[in-house]
Motif scaffolding. Sequence first.
Motif, PDB file in Angstrom:
ATOM      1  N   ALA A 125      12.912   5.784  -8.078  1.00 46.04           N
ATOM      2  CA  ALA A 125      12.624   6.223  -6.705  1.00 46.04           C
ATOM      3  C   ALA A 125      13.494   7.417  -6.316  1.00 46.04           C
ATOM      4  O   ALA A 125      13.017   8.363  -5.676  1.00 46.04           O
ATOM      5  N   LEU A 126      14.760   7.388  -6.693  1.00 48.65           N
ATOM      6  CA  LEU A 126      15.666   8.495  -6.337  1.00 48.65           C
ATOM      7  C   LEU A 126      15.345   9.777  -7.100  1.00 48.65           C
ATOM      8  O   LEU A 126      15.605  10.873  -6.604  1.00 48.65           O
ATOM      9  N   THR A 127      14.797   9.664  -8.296  1.00 52.35           N
ATOM     10  CA  THR A 127      14.424  10.855  -9.071  1.00 52.35           C
ATOM     11  C   THR A 127      13.034  11.352  -8.722  1.00 52.35           C
ATOM     12  O   THR A 127      12.605  12.389  -9.227  1.00 52.35           O
ATOM     13  N   GLY A 128      12.299  10.628  -7.888  1.00 51.88           N
ATOM     14  CA  GLY A 128      10.982  11.058  -7.454  1.00 51.88           C
ATOM     15  C   GLY A 128       9.843  10.596  -8.347  1.00 51.88           C
ATOM     16  O   GLY A 128       8.685  10.885  -8.073  1.00 51.88           O
ATOM     17  N   VAL A 129      10.140   9.866  -9.394  1.00 55.69           N
ATOM     18  CA  VAL A 129       9.100   9.384 -10.303  1.00 55.69           C
ATOM     19  C   VAL A 129       8.313   8.241  -9.663  1.00 55.69           C
ATOM     20  O   VAL A 129       7.103   8.133  -9.813  1.00 55.69           O
ATOM     21  N   TRP A 130       8.999   7.406  -8.921  1.00 57.85           N
ATOM     22  CA  TRP A 130       8.381   6.236  -8.308  1.00 57.85           C
ATOM     23  C   TRP A 130       8.234   6.502  -6.816  1.00 57.85           C
ATOM     24  O   TRP A 130       9.169   6.354  -6.046  1.00 57.85           O
ATOM     25  N   GLY A 131       7.047   6.864  -6.404  1.00 57.75           N
ATOM     26  CA  GLY A 131       6.865   7.222  -5.009  1.00 57.75           C
ATOM     27  C   GLY A 131       5.933   6.312  -4.251  1.00 57.75           C
ATOM     28  O   GLY A 131       5.813   6.416  -3.041  1.00 57.75           O
TER      29      GLY A 131
ATOM     30  N   ARG B 223      11.199   2.503  -0.373  1.00 56.53           N
ATOM     31  CA  ARG B 223      12.550   2.619  -0.937  1.00 56.53           C
ATOM     32  C   ARG B 223      13.400   1.388  -0.680  1.00 56.53           C
ATOM     33  O   ARG B 223      14.281   1.088  -1.475  1.00 56.53           O
TER      34      ARG B 223
END
Length: 186
Positions: free
Chosen positions: A62-68, A72
């Motif tokens: 989530a923090l790297t933007g892969v899991w959106g 959060r």
Amino acid sequence: METDRATQPSADEGRVIDARHIDPEGVTWSRVDEKYVTVRALGVAISGLIWLAITAVPLVLALTGVWGGYPRWLAWTLPGVALIWTLIDLLITRRRVRAIGYAERENDLLVRQGILFRKVLVVPYGRMQYVDVQMGPVDRAFGLCKVQLHTAAASVTATIPGVKAAEGARLREQLSDRGEARLAGL
């Protein structure tokens, strides 16, 4: 006035029995070594770190933007729960170890453990088939071992963890001798 059946005298012994406690009366329990608290805490900490790493994967994604696609808060909740669980487990480790005990009686061995779910196991010497003494690398570093009793019933084993190595060797010999003597008498 109605009396509590749990504390009424038993018919054959005439003494008060409290059904809330499962420890036999008059038994002097031998406790496991105090160093076992450290061994157990190390195991809990390592296990907790593994669970923290596993549950942190969604947070990292989530923090790297892969899991959106997911909220959060869920990604933060999973490692938070793992961390809180590990901390609680570490806090009660000393009490868990203090609840472990064993007592050698004339005809049987008693083994107890547990805080919330207490267990007292009675192993008659005549039912013992063999006694195992095991030492893993962490146990060996602290001079401890685990004594495991195997009975004629394949599903029943009694385990006494955190015993000093010398005491484990003594228990193995003594329990084996008593088991053979009782078995020969059958």
